[in-house]
Every structure is written in structure tokens, then in C-alpha cells.
Motif scaffolding. Structure first.
Motif, PDB file in Angstrom:
ATOM      1  N   GLN A   1       6.510 -14.891 -20.476  1.00 20.93           N
ATOM      2  CA  GLN A   1       5.176 -14.635 -19.935  1.00 20.93           C
ATOM      3  C   GLN A   1       5.212 -13.498 -18.920  1.00 20.93           C
ATOM      4  N   ASN A   2       6.361 -13.310 -18.286  1.00 28.13           N
ATOM      5  CA  ASN A   2       6.466 -12.280 -17.256  1.00 28.13           C
ATOM      6  C   ASN A   2       6.412 -10.869 -17.824  1.00 28.13           C
ATOM      7  N   TYR A   3       6.775 -10.709 -19.108  1.00 28.78           N
ATOM      8  CA  TYR A   3       6.647  -9.389 -19.729  1.00 28.78           C
ATOM      9  C   TYR A   3       5.181  -8.959 -19.791  1.00 28.78           C
ATOM     10  N   LEU A   4       4.317  -9.873 -20.225  1.00 31.95           N
ATOM     11  CA  LEU A   4       2.903  -9.506 -20.335  1.00 31.95           C
ATOM     12  C   LEU A   4       2.257  -9.402 -18.949  1.00 31.95           C
ATOM     13  N   LEU A   5       2.637 -10.295 -18.049  1.00 34.81           N
ATOM     14  CA  LEU A   5       2.138 -10.174 -16.676  1.00 34.81           C
ATOM     15  C   LEU A   5       2.590  -8.847 -16.064  1.00 34.81           C
ATOM     16  N   GLY A   6       3.797  -8.421 -16.441  1.00 39.44           N
ATOM     17  CA  GLY A   6       4.293  -7.124 -15.998  1.00 39.44           C
ATOM     18  C   GLY A   6       3.476  -5.979 -16.557  1.00 39.44           C
ATOM     19  N   GLU A   7       3.098  -6.088 -17.830  1.00 37.97           N
ATOM     20  CA  GLU A   7       2.250  -5.045 -18.447  1.00 37.97           C
ATOM     21  C   GLU A   7       0.883  -4.987 -17.763  1.00 37.97           C
ATOM     22  N   LEU A   8       0.310  -6.144 -17.464  1.00 37.20           N
ATOM     23  CA  LEU A   8      -0.979  -6.174 -16.776  1.00 37.20           C
ATOM     24  C   LEU A   8      -0.869  -5.511 -15.401  1.00 37.20           C
ATOM     25  N   THR A   9       0.234  -5.799 -14.704  1.00 37.11           N
ATOM     26  CA  THR A   9       0.461  -5.202 -13.389  1.00 37.11           C
ATOM     27  C   THR A   9       0.678  -3.703 -13.500  1.00 37.11           C
ATOM     28  N   ALA A  10       1.452  -3.278 -14.513  1.00 36.78           N
ATOM     29  CA  ALA A  10       1.718  -1.844 -14.707  1.00 36.78           C
ATOM     30  C   ALA A  10       0.422  -1.079 -14.957  1.00 36.78           C
ATOM     31  N   ALA A  11      -0.470  -1.645 -15.779  1.00 36.34           N
ATOM     32  CA  ALA A  11      -1.759  -0.988 -16.062  1.00 36.34           C
ATOM     33  C   ALA A  11      -2.582  -0.857 -14.787  1.00 36.34           C
ATOM     34  N   GLN A  12      -2.584  -1.907 -13.978  1.00 36.27           N
ATOM     35  CA  GLN A  12      -3.344  -1.892 -12.733  1.00 36.27           C
ATOM     36  C   GLN A  12      -2.756  -0.869 -11.757  1.00 36.27           C
ATOM     37  N   LEU A  13      -1.434  -0.840 -11.646  1.00 40.97           N
ATOM     38  CA  LEU A  13      -0.765   0.073 -10.720  1.00 40.97           C
ATOM     39  C   LEU A  13      -0.955   1.526 -11.141  1.00 40.97           C
ATOM     40  N   TYR A  14      -0.801   1.799 -12.443  1.00 39.92           N
ATOM     41  CA  TYR A  14      -0.922   3.175 -12.932  1.00 39.92           C
ATOM     42  C   TYR A  14      -2.339   3.715 -12.706  1.00 39.92           C
ATOM     43  N   GLN A  15      -3.338   2.887 -13.004  1.00 37.96           N
ATOM     44  CA  GLN A  15      -4.718   3.353 -12.825  1.00 37.96           C
ATOM     45  C   GLN A  15      -5.068   3.508 -11.345  1.00 37.96           C
ATOM     46  N   TYR A  16      -4.473   2.678 -10.485  1.00 37.27           N
ATOM     47  CA  TYR A  16      -4.698   2.838  -9.052  1.00 37.27           C
ATOM     48  C   TYR A  16      -4.091   4.161  -8.568  1.00 37.27           C
ATOM     49  N   ILE A  17      -2.861   4.441  -9.002  1.00 37.91           N
ATOM     50  CA  ILE A  17      -2.195   5.689  -8.606  1.00 37.91           C
ATOM     51  C   ILE A  17      -2.989   6.892  -9.077  1.00 37.91           C
ATOM     52  N   ASN A  18      -3.427   6.844 -10.326  1.00 36.49           N
ATOM     53  CA  ASN A  18      -4.173   7.956 -10.904  1.00 36.49           C
ATOM     54  C   ASN A  18      -5.485   8.230 -10.153  1.00 36.49           C
ATOM     55  N   LYS A  19      -6.100   7.170  -9.676  1.00 34.39           N
ATOM     56  CA  LYS A  19      -7.395   7.306  -9.007  1.00 34.39           C
ATOM     57  C   LYS A  19      -7.261   7.584  -7.505  1.00 34.39           C
ATOM     58  N   ASN A  20      -6.214   7.040  -6.872  1.00 34.15           N
ATOM     59  CA  ASN A  20      -6.159   7.058  -5.409  1.00 34.15           C
ATOM     60  C   ASN A  20      -4.976   7.812  -4.792  1.00 34.15           C
ATOM     61  N   VAL A  21      -3.952   8.107  -5.594  1.00 35.03           N
ATOM     62  CA  VAL A  21      -2.758   8.739  -5.013  1.00 35.03           C
ATOM     63  C   VAL A  21      -2.603  10.183  -5.462  1.00 35.03           C
ATOM     64  N   ALA A  22      -2.556  10.417  -6.780  1.00 36.16           N
ATOM     65  CA  ALA A  22      -2.368  11.779  -7.283  1.00 36.16           C
ATOM     66  C   ALA A  22      -2.733  11.847  -8.757  1.00 36.16           C
ATOM     67  N   ASP A  23      -3.210  13.015  -9.198  1.00 33.53           N
ATOM     68  CA  ASP A  23      -3.536  13.215 -10.617  1.00 33.53           C
ATOM     69  C   ASP A  23      -2.274  13.272 -11.464  1.00 33.53           C
ATOM     70  N   GLU A  24      -1.220  13.880 -10.920  1.00 34.88           N
ATOM     71  CA  GLU A  24       0.063  13.957 -11.632  1.00 34.88           C
ATOM     72  C   GLU A  24       0.952  12.808 -11.180  1.00 34.88           C
ATOM     73  N   PHE A  25       1.648  12.216 -12.139  1.00 41.00           N
ATOM     74  CA  PHE A  25       2.465  11.039 -11.839  1.00 41.00           C
ATOM     75  C   PHE A  25       3.849  11.425 -11.324  1.00 41.00           C
ATOM     76  N   PHE A  26       4.478  12.407 -11.971  1.00 44.69           N
ATOM     77  CA  PHE A  26       5.875  12.725 -11.653  1.00 44.69           C
ATOM     78  C   PHE A  26       5.953  13.704 -10.490  1.00 44.69           C
ATOM     79  N   THR A  27       5.629  13.168  -9.315  1.00 45.25           N
ATOM     80  CA  THR A  27       5.645  13.953  -8.083  1.00 45.25           C
ATOM     81  C   THR A  27       6.315  13.135  -6.985  1.00 45.25           C
ATOM     82  N   LYS A  28       6.744  13.831  -5.943  1.00 43.03           N
ATOM     83  CA  LYS A  28       7.365  13.139  -4.812  1.00 43.03           C
ATOM     84  C   LYS A  28       6.363  12.230  -4.101  1.00 43.03           C
ATOM     85  N   LYS A  29       5.079  12.629  -4.112  1.00 47.83           N
ATOM     86  CA  LYS A  29       4.056  11.821  -3.457  1.00 47.83           C
ATOM     87  C   LYS A  29       3.916  10.464  -4.133  1.00 47.83           C
TER      88      LYS A  29
END
Length: 530
Positions: A455-483
Motif C-alpha cells: 500500500q505504501n507504493y501507491l501512497l508514495g505515488e500520491l505523495t509524489a504527485a502532490q509534492l511535484y505539483q506543489y514544487i511546480n507551482k510554488n518553488v520553481a518552473d524547472e525541477f532540476f535546479t539547486k533551488k
């Protein structure tokens, strides 16, 4: 002061036992030698006996009632309590469970099926299911992949029943219920969430799988209704086949997977190449045929086991496993030993999955594989659609496993072989083989090696989707950066196990785990029609 001294002693004992256990476990997985499998069993028993200490358990419970505990003290005590709850057993029961588990693990690592007199490794079977157009050979390879299920099923069911007996002694209905409680997971909440995901993804999944089935029927010259499990690219239908426009294997041929992995993490100021020297990354007989990451001592000795081949699968696996490694490496070393790890299995899975799926990410393909914009413009619609199919297939597979495993522990004496294929047919929409009497389910090593983990694999996927979209919206447009690297490293990784997993997600993204982000990313019907 009394609590601090107690916690200091527990941290020291935990550290000593962890180092002994991980060393034996690593040797067992990398050598395939029975002596190390036996040593791993003994080390596991010692670890369990540490958690089984009744006076220590009672002391932990009493300390948790104390007013004025600091958050760090309370979290250490909670982690000890959860670990100890399921180990309040007699020494013989603990030893028996560890020994049985180690014996089964040894069988998995050393069992090599044969087809037409030729031994086939896991990579050989993967290659056949990926590339062979010979339906007869595919069927043989698929059935060979399940043979280990017959070899282990009897002993595995014995282990499952003994796990249940132990759980009942501790006041639980079965081992599955106990494991959910001690993982700080609400079983009904998680199963409700997964059932809703099946419903929310149903239209998209049926459409995409229907297209896939049409392609496979044409490729193998059969009717759609006659497709069988061996017509797909994975023995458990947990992966999506790459069509010609989404197959990136040619781009990885001859590539240095280790360098590409190192470059990825270097770009985010999270270097991991220093971990290569102690890792085991090349395929050979006797070692575990799959992949994993192991933190040997919570002091920097972090190792990854892979069986690399220069293709997309193993590139993704390298990024995934070194996502785990990065988590372990960048946990704050000043934390008490008990907290110097991930917040929860699902949080380390989320980071691993976040990086593991980058092989189909435009930014990654451009920056590290050096594909040109024009080429990417042509490829990305197919890659995005393939990523959508891949995630829905993976999600359905995880839910299949989780639904079945719960029923396995609730009633291990039922007709499990039929139950398996009924669940597969209902959730994954696969046509079962004619012969459903074999314990095909038991060929999945997680039932033995990592019970109540999936179950932790899918919970991990749900968390990854949430984290990635948060980063994209609130941290930086590009992912592979030091920021972005600093944000992940300092906000998500560094606190270790200081917070409950959902508190951590809320602190980092502003809200507790919310499946909406996964649905938004992968259940969009507009992508399907493109």
C-alpha cells in the motif's frame, strides 16, 4: 533526565543491532549464500527480541504519559512503541518467524526457472516479455516466472498463519490489521481511498487499456478476448509496454546509467556518486534479481543493489533507488539515531518515485539525455500518454496486490488461487489463464520479504504527485535546479522521522495527503483523446 538516559540507551542498542542486521542482510542479498541467509535470520531475531522486551515496552508506555515531553522525545517514544507492540511475543515465536522468513528469502534468491532446458534469469524473462513476438515462448517464459510460487507457497502459507497467530496473541484479528496499526495507517481510510481511485480512474483506464489491447491483439494476431497475461510486458501486468513512439530503449543503449544518475542529483546539489563504491549495480548469478536500497548504519554507508542493463527500465530503477539513497544521505545526522531515517515508508517511496519516473520527463530528457527540442516535440504527446497509462497500470496493480493481501491474511485457508485471478480480472481487467489452480500470486516476493508493504507504493505515488505539483507551482518552473534540490533536501529529507508522515506532508505542501493531485495528473480524459 530519566527519559533522556532511557532514550540514549535505546538509541545505542538500536544502532548496534541495526548495523549487525543490515550487514547480514546485504551479504544474503548479494551472495545468495545460505550461511548469510541464516545469519540474516539470526540478526532479525535479535532485532525482534530487542523490541520484544516487556519491561522496556511498559517503560515506553509510561514515559508517553509524562507531561512536558519535547516533540523529539515524544516521537522517539512513539516509534519505539509502534515497533514494540507487534513484538510482545515469546522468544521461540520470534525465532520461528525470522527463520521461516529467511528460508523463504533464500529460496527466492536462488530459484532459477528453466524453459526448454535453459535457465532463465529475471532479466531473461523480462527481455522475452518485452521483445519476443513468439507467443509460445512468451507463454513459457511467463509460466516459468511463476514456478517459484509453487516452490514457496506451502511454506509461505505456514509463515502467514504463524504471523496471524502472533498477531492474535497481541489482541489483533490478524497480522494485516496489526501491521496497518503499527504503520500509523488507518486501514478503512486507505481502502476507501483506493476504492475511490479505482472508480475515478475507471473511464480513463478502460479507454487506455482498450487501446493497448487492440494493439496487442493486432501484434500477436489474436482476438482481444483471447489476450492472456503473457501477451503483456510484465509477469504481473504492473508495467505499461512502450509503443514505438514511446520506447526510449534505443536512446539508453550504450549510455552510462551511473553517470546519468549522478548528473541528475548533482544538478540539484544532492550528490550521490560517493555511494557507488559500496553499492552492487551489475547483474550476476546468486544476487537478488530485483533492486533495493539499504541504509547500513544511518551514518552515511548507504548501498544500492541493481542489475543494470542499458535500457529505460534500469535507468528508471537507478533514479528510483538513488532517490531512496538521497533520502537516507540527507537526513540530518544530528538527530537521535531513532529519528535518523525517513518519516514513513511511503515518504521514502514518494521521493524514489518522484525521481524514478523522470525517464519520461521532458526536462530530464533534454537536460541529461541531450535530446533536441524538435525531437521532443514529436515524442512528448506519446510519452505523456504512455506515462498516464503506466501510472494507471501501476496503480491498478498495487490495488490488486493490496486487496488480495488483506483477504489472504483474513482467511488464508480459502481458495487463494481462484481469489487471486478474480481480483486480477476485476481490478486489472486481465483475462486469466485457463489453469487457475497454481499459486501464481506466491511468485511475488513481497508476500514473503515485505508483508503489508505494498500500500505504501501507491501512497508514495500520491505523495509524489502532490509534492511535484506543489514544487511546480510554488518553488520553481524547472525541477532540476539547486533551488528545488534545497527545498527537497531541507524541507522533506532533513527532518527525518521527526514528524508523523501526514504532518510532514502538510508542513511541506500546505495540506495533508490529498489524492486529487494524482487524479489530476493521470486521470485526465483530455490526454486520452490526444
Amino acid at each position: 533526565m530519566l527519559i533522556e538516559n532511557f532514550l540514549k540507551e535505546q538509541n545505542e542498542q538500536f544502532q548496534m543491532l541495526l548495523k549487525k542486521s543490515t550487514h547480514a542482510g546485504w551479504m544474503a542479498q548479494t551472495t545468495g549464500e545460505k550461511k548469510w541467509a541464516e545469519e540474516a535470520g539470526r540478526a532479525s531475531s535479535e532485532f525482534s527480541l530487542f523490541y520484544a522486551h516487556k519491561e522496556r515496552y511498559e517503560q515506553v508506555k509510561e514515559f508517553l504519559k509524562e507531561p512536558g515531553l519535547t516533540p523529539v522525545q515524544r516521537r522517539q517514544l512513539e516509534i519505539l512503541e509502534y515497533g514494540m507492540k507487534e513484538n510482545q511475543l515469546d522468544k521461540e515465536a520470534i525465532k520461528e518467524l525470522s527463520t521461516l522468513s529467511s528460508e523463504l528469502n533464500y529460496l527466492f534468491n536462488t530459484y532459477i526457472p528453466e524453459v526448454d532446458g535453459k535457465k532463465l534469469s529475471a532479466n531473461d524473462i523480462r527481455e522475452i516479455l518485452l521483445n519476443s513476438s513468439d507467443t509460445q515462448m512468451r507463454e513459457k517464459a511467463w509460466k516459468a516466472s511463476k514456478e517459484v510460487g509453487k516452490a514457496v507457497s506451502e511454506k509461505l502459507l505456514e509463515l502467514i498463519k504463524k504471523r496471524n497467530e502472533s498477531a492474535r496473541k497481541l489482541g489483533y484479528d490478524n497480522y494485516y490489521q496489526m501491521s496497518f496499526a503499527n504503520q500509523e495507517l488507518d486501514m478503512e481510510e486507505i481502502f476507501s481511498m483506493f476504492s475511490k481511485l479505482v472508480e475515478q480512474s475507471d473511464e480513463t483506464f478502460r479507454h487506455l487499456k482498450g487501446e493497448l489491447d487492440q494493439q496487442l491483439a493486432k501484434k500477436f494476431d489474436v482476438k482481444v478476448d483471447d489476450l492472456k497475461p503473457w501477451h503483456y510486458v510484465d509477469p504481473f501486468f504492473q508495467e505499461a509496454p512502450a509503443n514505438e513512439r514511446a520506447n526510449l530503449d534505443a536512446f539508453f543503449k550504450g549510455q552510462d546509467l551511473e553517470k546519468l544518475t549522478a548528473d541528475t542529483f548533482d544538478s540539484m546539489d544532492m550528490p550521490i556518486e560517493g555511494l557507488y563504491a559500496s553499492s552492487d549495480l551489475e547483474p550476476r548469478e546468486g544476487k537478488n534479481p530485483t533492486a533495493f536500497c539499504m541504509d547500513m548504519n544511518r551514518e552515511g554507508d548507504i548501498r544500492v543493489l541493481c542489475n543494470n542493463v542499458d535500457n529505460t527500465y534500469w535507468m528508471g530503477t537507478m533514479l528510483h533507488e538513488f532517490g531512496h539513497a538521497a533520502y537516507n544521505k540527507y537526513v540530518n545526522r544530528d538527530l537521535p539515531y531513532l529519528l535518523r531515517s525517513y518519516a514513513h515508508i511511503l515518504t521514502t517511496e514518494s521521493i524514489a518515485m518522484l525521481f524514478g519516473k523522470m525517464t519520461e520527463n521532458r526536462e530530464w530528457l533534454s537536460k541529461f539525455l541531450k535530446l533536441e527540442d524538435k525531437q521532443l516535440d514529436e515524442m512528448m504527446p506519446s510519452l505523456e500518454k504512455h506515462e498516464q497509462l503506466k501510472m494507471l497500470i501501476s496503480g491498478r496493480w498495487i490495488i490488486t496486490f493490496v486487496f488480495f493481501e488483506r483477504q489472504l491474511y483474513e482467511n488464508p485457508d480459502q481458495d487463494l488461487n481462484s481469489l487471486w485471478w478474480e481480483t486480477v480480472e476485476k481490478v486489472q481487467l486481465l483475462n486469466p489463464p485457463e489453469d487457475r489452480t497454481n499459486p501464481d500470486w506466491a511468485a511475488k516476493i513481497h508476500f514473503t520479504l515485505a508483508p503489508v508493504y505494498y500500500q505504501n507504493y501507491l501512497l508514495g505515488e500520491l505523495t509524489a504527485a502532490q509534492l511535484y505539483q506543489y514544487i511546480n507551482k510554488n518553488v520553481a518552473d524547472e525541477f532540476f535546479t539547486k533551488k528545488v534540490g534545497a527545498f527537497i533536501r531541507d524541507e522533506f529529507l532533513a527532518p527525518g522521522a521527526t514528524y508523523h508522515w501526514n504532518e510532514k506532508i502538510e508542513k511541506v505542501t500546505g495540506e495533508p495527503l490529498n489524492p486529487t493531485y494524482f487524479v489530476k495528473a493521470y486521470c485526465d480524459n483530455e490526454k486520452v483523446s490526444n
